[in-house]
Design an enzyme around this catalytic site. Structure first.
Site, PDB file in Angstrom:
ATOM      1  N   HIS A 242       0.870  -1.200   0.000  1.00 39.74           N
ATOM      2  CA  HIS A 242       0.000   0.000   0.000  1.00 39.74           C
ATOM      3  C   HIS A 242       0.895   1.234   0.000  1.00 39.74           C
ATOM      4  O   HIS A 242       1.481   1.591   1.021  1.00 39.74           O
ATOM      5  CB  HIS A 242      -0.913   0.015   1.232  1.00 39.74           C
ATOM      6  CG  HIS A 242      -1.892   1.147   1.218  1.00 39.74           C
ATOM      7  ND1 HIS A 242      -3.243   0.956   1.396  1.00 39.74           N
ATOM      8  CD2 HIS A 242      -1.740   2.482   1.041  1.00 39.74           C
ATOM      9  CE1 HIS A 242      -3.865   2.111   1.329  1.00 39.74           C
ATOM     10  NE2 HIS A 242      -2.964   3.067   1.117  1.00 39.74           N
TER      11      HIS A 242
ATOM     12  N   HIS B 169       1.622   5.373  -1.695  1.00 42.19           N
ATOM     13  CA  HIS B 169       1.309   6.560  -2.503  1.00 42.19           C
ATOM     14  C   HIS B 169       2.629   7.157  -3.006  1.00 42.19           C
ATOM     15  O   HIS B 169       3.487   7.515  -2.188  1.00 42.19           O
ATOM     16  CB  HIS B 169       0.585   7.616  -1.663  1.00 42.19           C
ATOM     17  CG  HIS B 169      -0.724   7.135  -1.104  1.00 42.19           C
ATOM     18  ND1 HIS B 169      -1.927   7.351  -1.721  1.00 42.19           N
ATOM     19  CD2 HIS B 169      -0.998   6.418   0.012  1.00 42.19           C
ATOM     20  CE1 HIS B 169      -2.894   6.801  -1.003  1.00 42.19           C
ATOM     21  NE2 HIS B 169      -2.360   6.234   0.057  1.00 42.19           N
TER      22      HIS B 169
ATOM     23  N   LYS C 262      -9.038  -0.023  -6.069  1.00 40.43           N
ATOM     24  CA  LYS C 262      -9.122   0.623  -4.762  1.00 40.43           C
ATOM     25  C   LYS C 262     -10.485   1.273  -4.568  1.00 40.43           C
ATOM     26  O   LYS C 262     -10.934   2.069  -5.397  1.00 40.43           O
ATOM     27  CB  LYS C 262      -8.019   1.687  -4.649  1.00 40.43           C
ATOM     28  CG  LYS C 262      -8.010   2.450  -3.331  1.00 40.43           C
ATOM     29  CD  LYS C 262      -7.621   1.572  -2.160  1.00 40.43           C
ATOM     30  CE  LYS C 262      -7.818   2.266  -0.816  1.00 40.43           C
ATOM     31  NZ  LYS C 262      -6.692   3.111  -0.410  1.00 40.43           N
TER      32      LYS C 262
ATOM     33  N   HIS D  18     -10.532   1.247   1.591  1.00 41.98           N
ATOM     34  CA  HIS D  18     -10.369   2.242   2.659  1.00 41.98           C
ATOM     35  C   HIS D  18     -11.624   2.119   3.512  1.00 41.98           C
ATOM     36  O   HIS D  18     -12.688   2.605   3.127  1.00 41.98           O
ATOM     37  CB  HIS D  18     -10.207   3.655   2.084  1.00 41.98           C
ATOM     38  CG  HIS D  18      -9.970   4.685   3.147  1.00 41.98           C
ATOM     39  ND1 HIS D  18      -8.767   5.323   3.329  1.00 41.98           N
ATOM     40  CD2 HIS D  18     -10.784   5.157   4.119  1.00 41.98           C
ATOM     41  CE1 HIS D  18      -8.843   6.147   4.363  1.00 41.98           C
ATOM     42  NE2 HIS D  18     -10.067   6.062   4.866  1.00 41.98           N
TER      43      HIS D  18
ATOM     44  N   HIS E  21      -4.771  -0.563   5.838  1.00 42.48           N
ATOM     45  CA  HIS E  21      -4.322   0.237   6.999  1.00 42.48           C
ATOM     46  C   HIS E  21      -5.288   0.148   8.175  1.00 42.48           C
ATOM     47  O   HIS E  21      -5.854   1.162   8.599  1.00 42.48           O
ATOM     48  CB  HIS E  21      -4.061   1.695   6.617  1.00 42.48           C
ATOM     49  CG  HIS E  21      -5.067   2.333   5.687  1.00 42.48           C
ATOM     50  ND1 HIS E  21      -6.420   2.350   5.947  1.00 42.48           N
ATOM     51  CD2 HIS E  21      -4.913   2.990   4.506  1.00 42.48           C
ATOM     52  CE1 HIS E  21      -7.035   2.978   4.968  1.00 42.48           C
ATOM     53  NE2 HIS E  21      -6.146   3.377   4.084  1.00 42.48           N
TER      54      HIS E  21
ATOM     55  N   ASP F 240       1.284   2.595   3.572  1.00 46.68           N
ATOM     56  CA  ASP F 240       0.455   3.787   3.352  1.00 46.68           C
ATOM     57  C   ASP F 240       1.320   5.044   3.400  1.00 46.68           C
ATOM     58  O   ASP F 240       0.845   6.112   3.804  1.00 46.68           O
ATOM     59  CB  ASP F 240      -0.703   3.883   4.350  1.00 46.68           C
ATOM     60  CG  ASP F 240      -1.781   4.861   3.877  1.00 46.68           C
ATOM     61  OD1 ASP F 240      -1.787   5.199   2.687  1.00 46.68           O
ATOM     62  OD2 ASP F 240      -2.599   5.291   4.707  1.00 46.68           O
TER      63      ASP F 240
HETATM   64  O1  DOR Z   1      -3.543   9.516   5.585  1.00 43.17           O
HETATM   65  C1  DOR Z   1      -3.846   9.214   4.443  1.00 43.17           C
HETATM   66  N1  DOR Z   1      -3.253   9.790   3.378  1.00 43.17           N
HETATM   67  N2  DOR Z   1      -4.814   8.323   4.261  1.00 43.17           N
HETATM   68  C2  DOR Z   1      -5.311   8.061   3.040  1.00 43.17           C
HETATM   69  O2  DOR Z   1      -6.210   7.261   2.940  1.00 43.17           O
HETATM   70  C3  DOR Z   1      -4.816   8.790   1.852  1.00 43.17           C
HETATM   71  C4  DOR Z   1      -3.461   9.292   2.062  1.00 43.17           C
HETATM   72  C5  DOR Z   1      -3.011  10.304   1.043  1.00 43.17           C
HETATM   73  O3  DOR Z   1      -3.214  10.062  -0.155  1.00 43.17           O
HETATM   74  O4  DOR Z   1      -2.454  11.330   1.411  1.00 43.17           O
HETATM   75 ZN    ZN Z   2      -3.386   5.057   1.422  1.00 41.25          ZN
END
Ligand code: DOR
Ligand code: ZN
Length: 366
Positions: free
Chosen positions: A38, A40, A121, A158, A196, A269
């Site tokens: 997971h 980003h 997702k 999520h 998460h 995450d």
């Molecule tokens: O804290 C988070 N940040 N939770 C999420 O689900 C998305 C993520 C983000 O993309 O910044």
């Molecule tokens: Zn995330």
């Protein structure tokens, strides 16, 4: 394959011996290369930072699709993957689609046939960063989800409800009862990852479910609780969603990894936001853990006396859930104190990593 080298232990050992006979002082820990299930990475100029930070430790990563605009079809996922691959770090990005009210069964079939999109997702609309285009009512996604169930394509969830009247600390539990259980009853063969997880209820649900449910655990939810976020002043760099919960929930998550249940696996995450966007009147949610992710997990596993379970959690359980082989190569961590940098360059801006300035006891060997 796992190997731990001890300074003060003379004979050969097995995992069961390790479980029976802590504490022993390991000085080096070699693991099958882990993956991040997971992640980003964002897009554009910051990719040089985000992709490299992840690639130094992880072989593969599930790439979240909540860009602006979101990655809603296979063509967008293919182009995004090319921008990640252009960083030439060796990281293998496993792409995802962003589920919307309008994702069709054909969209899912095309994504599956591409071979590059590994999962889809589900963001409930309004739940988190860039989720406005998410699903407004689960029924709107039934055609797409039925096709995923048929194809064996995982749905990554999520798990928070978004009703204004529901307290933010209760949103995960509310999701299990009102959304997740009915969804799995309707699609009992669906592969689903509860992403998460942050609560005792979620950990118990995953552990006891008769459905094909896995869960990712982040470093921040294992290391911290809401006191860390709020006592003595708001710590914006610990603000993420789902938000940190009370310490009994943190303990339940730690118990979940101690259990060694293969349904639990690593998903950082890691979600970068520039310092100014975090330290703001309306601070963004997300912790940037990628620069020290495997070291942070190692620290938690050592505190829990389960370093010998790190490899399964980080390198084996995730691939098994996704039906993929484990990586061929290894990484080595050495027992050495080092400090997480206080800040890092973020494409000319500044970013504060998770645990900035803290001393960690395990260091990834170059
Ligand atoms: O804290 C988070 N940040 N939770 C999420 O689900 C998305 C993520 C983000 O993309 O910044
Ligand atoms: Zn995330």
């Amino acid at each position: 394959m796992w190997r731990i080298i001890f300074t003060d232990y003379k004979a050969s050992f097995s995992p069961s011996i390790l479980a029976l006979e802590p504490p022993m002082t390991a000085t080096s820990l070699t693991l099958i290369q882990p993956d991040d299930w997971h992640l980003h990475l964002r897009d554009g100029a910051v990719l040089s930072r985000t992709v490299a930070d992840t690639a130094k430790q992880f072989g593969r990563a599930i790439i979240m699709p909540n860009l602006t605009p979101p990655v809603t079809n296979t063509a967008m996922a293919t182009e995004y993957k090319a921008r990640i691959d252009a960083q030439a770090t060796g990281l293998m990005p496993l792409m995802t689609l962003y589920l919307t009210d309008h994702t069709s069964a054909d969209d899912i079939r095309t994504a599956h046939a591409s071979g590059i999109v590994k999962a889809v997702k589900l963001y409930p609309a309004g739940a988190t960063t860039n989720s406005a285009a998410g699903v407004t009512a689960m029924a709107n996604a039934y055609d797409a989800i039925a096709t995923m169930e048929e194809l064996g394509m995982p749905l990554l969830v999520h798990g928070e409800i978004t009703h204004a009247e529901v307290d933010i600390f209760d949103r995960e539990k509310g999701f299990i009862d009102s959304q997740l259980i009915p969804l799995l009853e309707r699609f009992p063969k669906l592969n689903l990852v509860f992403e998460h997880i942050t609560t005792k209820e979620a950990a118990e649900f995953v552990q006891s479910s008769s459905y094909k449910v896995g869960a990712t655990l982040t470093p921040q939810h294992l290391m911290y609780n809401r006191n860390h976020l709020l006592v003595g002043g708001v710590k914006p760099h610990l603000y993420c969603l789902p938000v940190l919960k009370r310490n009994t929930h943190q303990q339940a998550l730690r118990d979940a990894v101690v259990s060694g249940n293969p349904r639990f696996f690593l998903g950082t995450d890691s979600a970068p936001h520039a310092q100014g966007a975090k330290e703001s009147a309306c601070g963004c949610a997300g912790c940037y853990s990628a620069p020290a992710a495997i070291e942070l997990y190692a620290q938690v596993f050592e505190e829990l006396g389960i370093l010998h379970k790190l490899e399964a959690f980080a390198s084996l359980n995730g691939p098994a859930f996704y039906g993929l082989p484990a990586n061929d190569n290894t990484i080595t961590l050495v027992k050495q104190d080092w400090q997480v940098p206080a800040s890092l360059n973020y494409a000319g801006d500044t970013i504060i990593p998770l645990a900035a300035g803290e001393t960690l006891h395990w260091k990834l060997q170059d």
